[in-house]
Scaffold this motif. Sequence first.
Motif, short mmCIF file in Angstrom:
data_model
loop_
_atom_site.label_atom_id
_atom_site.label_comp_id
_atom_site.label_asym_id
_atom_site.label_seq_id
_atom_site.Cartn_x
_atom_site.Cartn_y
_atom_site.Cartn_z
N TYR A 194 -69.22 35.91 1.94
CA TYR A 194 -67.84 35.89 2.20
C TYR A 194 -67.25 34.59 1.18
O TYR A 194 -68.22 33.85 0.84
CB TYR A 194 -67.13 35.33 3.54
CG TYR A 194 -67.75 36.58 4.49
CD1 TYR A 194 -66.99 37.58 4.69
CD2 TYR A 194 -68.98 36.64 5.22
CE1 TYR A 194 -67.25 38.58 5.47
CE2 TYR A 194 -69.37 37.45 6.16
CZ TYR A 194 -68.28 38.55 6.33
OH TYR A 194 -68.60 39.60 6.85
N ILE A 195 -66.19 34.82 0.59
CA ILE A 195 -65.69 33.91 -0.37
C ILE A 195 -65.51 32.54 0.30
O ILE A 195 -65.08 31.41 -0.30
CB ILE A 195 -64.52 34.26 -1.05
CG1 ILE A 195 -63.10 34.61 0.00
CG2 ILE A 195 -64.53 35.71 -1.75
CD1 ILE A 195 -61.95 35.09 -0.86
N GLU A 196 -65.34 32.43 1.59
CA GLU A 196 -65.26 31.22 2.39
C GLU A 196 -66.45 30.55 2.60
O GLU A 196 -66.60 29.41 3.27
CB GLU A 196 -64.61 31.37 3.85
CG GLU A 196 -63.10 32.11 3.61
CD GLU A 196 -63.36 33.45 3.79
OE1 GLU A 196 -62.40 34.22 3.89
OE2 GLU A 196 -64.33 34.26 3.77
N ALA A 197 -67.66 31.20 2.18
CA ALA A 197 -68.96 30.83 2.54
C ALA A 197 -69.98 30.92 1.29
O ALA A 197 -71.01 31.50 1.25
CB ALA A 197 -69.70 31.40 3.77
N LEU A 198 -69.56 30.44 0.04
CA LEU A 198 -70.45 30.62 -1.08
C LEU A 198 -71.76 30.04 -1.00
O LEU A 198 -72.93 30.52 -1.49
CB LEU A 198 -69.69 30.14 -2.35
CG LEU A 198 -68.22 30.65 -2.39
CD1 LEU A 198 -67.55 30.16 -3.95
CD2 LEU A 198 -68.35 32.47 -2.98
N THR A 199 -71.98 28.65 -0.43
CA THR A 199 -73.21 28.32 -0.55
C THR A 199 -74.16 28.95 0.58
O THR A 199 -75.33 28.87 0.28
CB THR A 199 -73.18 26.70 -0.05
OG1 THR A 199 -72.08 26.51 0.95
CG2 THR A 199 -72.68 25.69 -1.39
N LEU A 215 -65.06 36.39 -7.49
CA LEU A 215 -64.84 36.55 -5.95
C LEU A 215 -64.37 37.76 -5.79
O LEU A 215 -63.15 38.21 -6.29
CB LEU A 215 -63.84 35.10 -5.69
CG LEU A 215 -64.39 33.87 -5.83
CD1 LEU A 215 -63.23 32.85 -5.43
CD2 LEU A 215 -65.53 33.47 -5.28
N GLY A 216 -64.87 38.50 -4.96
CA GLY A 216 -64.47 39.95 -4.45
C GLY A 216 -64.57 40.77 -5.62
O GLY A 216 -63.66 41.39 -6.07
N SER A 217 -65.83 40.94 -5.81
CA SER A 217 -66.26 41.83 -7.29
C SER A 217 -65.95 43.25 -6.98
O SER A 217 -66.15 44.01 -8.00
CB SER A 217 -67.61 41.28 -7.59
OG SER A 217 -68.53 41.49 -6.65
#
Length: 364
Positions: free
Chosen positions: A129-134, A71-73
């Motif tokens: 965004y890490i809040e919206a992975l799917t 996450l956040g690579s």
Amino acid sequence: ETLNREIEDYYGKRLKKTSDLKTNACVAPVQPTPDFIRQALKKVHPEITARYYGCGLVVPECLEGCRILDLGSGSGRDCYMLSQLVGEKGHVTGIDMTDGQLELARTYVDHHMKEFGYKKPNINFVQGYIEALTEAGLENDSFDVIISNCVVNLSPDKRLVLTEAYKVLKDGGELYFSDIYSNGRLTEEIKNHKVLWGECLAGALCWKDLLQLAEKVGFSPPRLVTASVITVDNKELQDILGDFKFVSATYRLFKVPKGNTKNCKVIYNGGITGAEDSFQFDCQYTFMANEVVEVDGEVANILTHSRFAEDFTFQPLGGPTGPCGVKPKAGIEDPFELALKLGVQGPASATGGCCSTQSAGCCK
């Protein structure tokens, strides 16, 4: 949305190199790193490493053949290192919201695959965004391990981050992440301070809230691995922060079934790369190879249902509290308490994780 844009701007435009950071919260010093990880980092292209902003390493154990999400690579430094640790049969996905960082990371995919001797890429980078992975196209139940280093604090909605992580993890999967925590709930003035957001402090969660959030989302209770105190050496920022204290802490959260809480005896078989003699699971348990250890039900449940199951031999207890009537010691829950203890003991950890101003080992 506005906050995400501001953070994107901070990391995409204002920061050109690690030395542009205003506080030391997001910078870890050089610390002892296991040789196999050090060798893997050496094979990462210098430009990728140069554009990787601060932060120490967050590398859990037992990664061969795993599917990992970072996450956040950012520039992809950790992804390219992990690409070597999981091997050609494993896979690494990096997700980031900053176009410039993703473009840089993607530029070097072919270079690294040749360098590692892989026939086809075992790595990809996704914008999102890490809040919206799917929403970013990541499938549910598809990752063995999610790692994150000093990124969750940048999100305005931590519960959503944990919820999405839980969804895309396989059963038995782990979220292993390092982040900044505060000793209380921060004021609105601090939360709205742009530089303090960019520097990883204004978005810090109170550590007690993490425990509640994890439980609500469905994770096992967070296991505290290591912690170190954050110092802010900037008077102007310190005045705004007042009496709030900050700590960098690494936690393990597992997606395992609920309810199995019987203590049991376990023997670590010694098969994990880089941890052949001893495996530090968290700040309560360091397993020595071939040694019988009584663990609490929570840890027994995690070890039984996670990727570590094959590395342990499990034995039932002789009685309700074990053969000698000795229950396992209660673990340290408070990361500030742990950081204090480790501060006295001195640094020892290989991968102390993000944003720490000093590397810290774990309690023995």
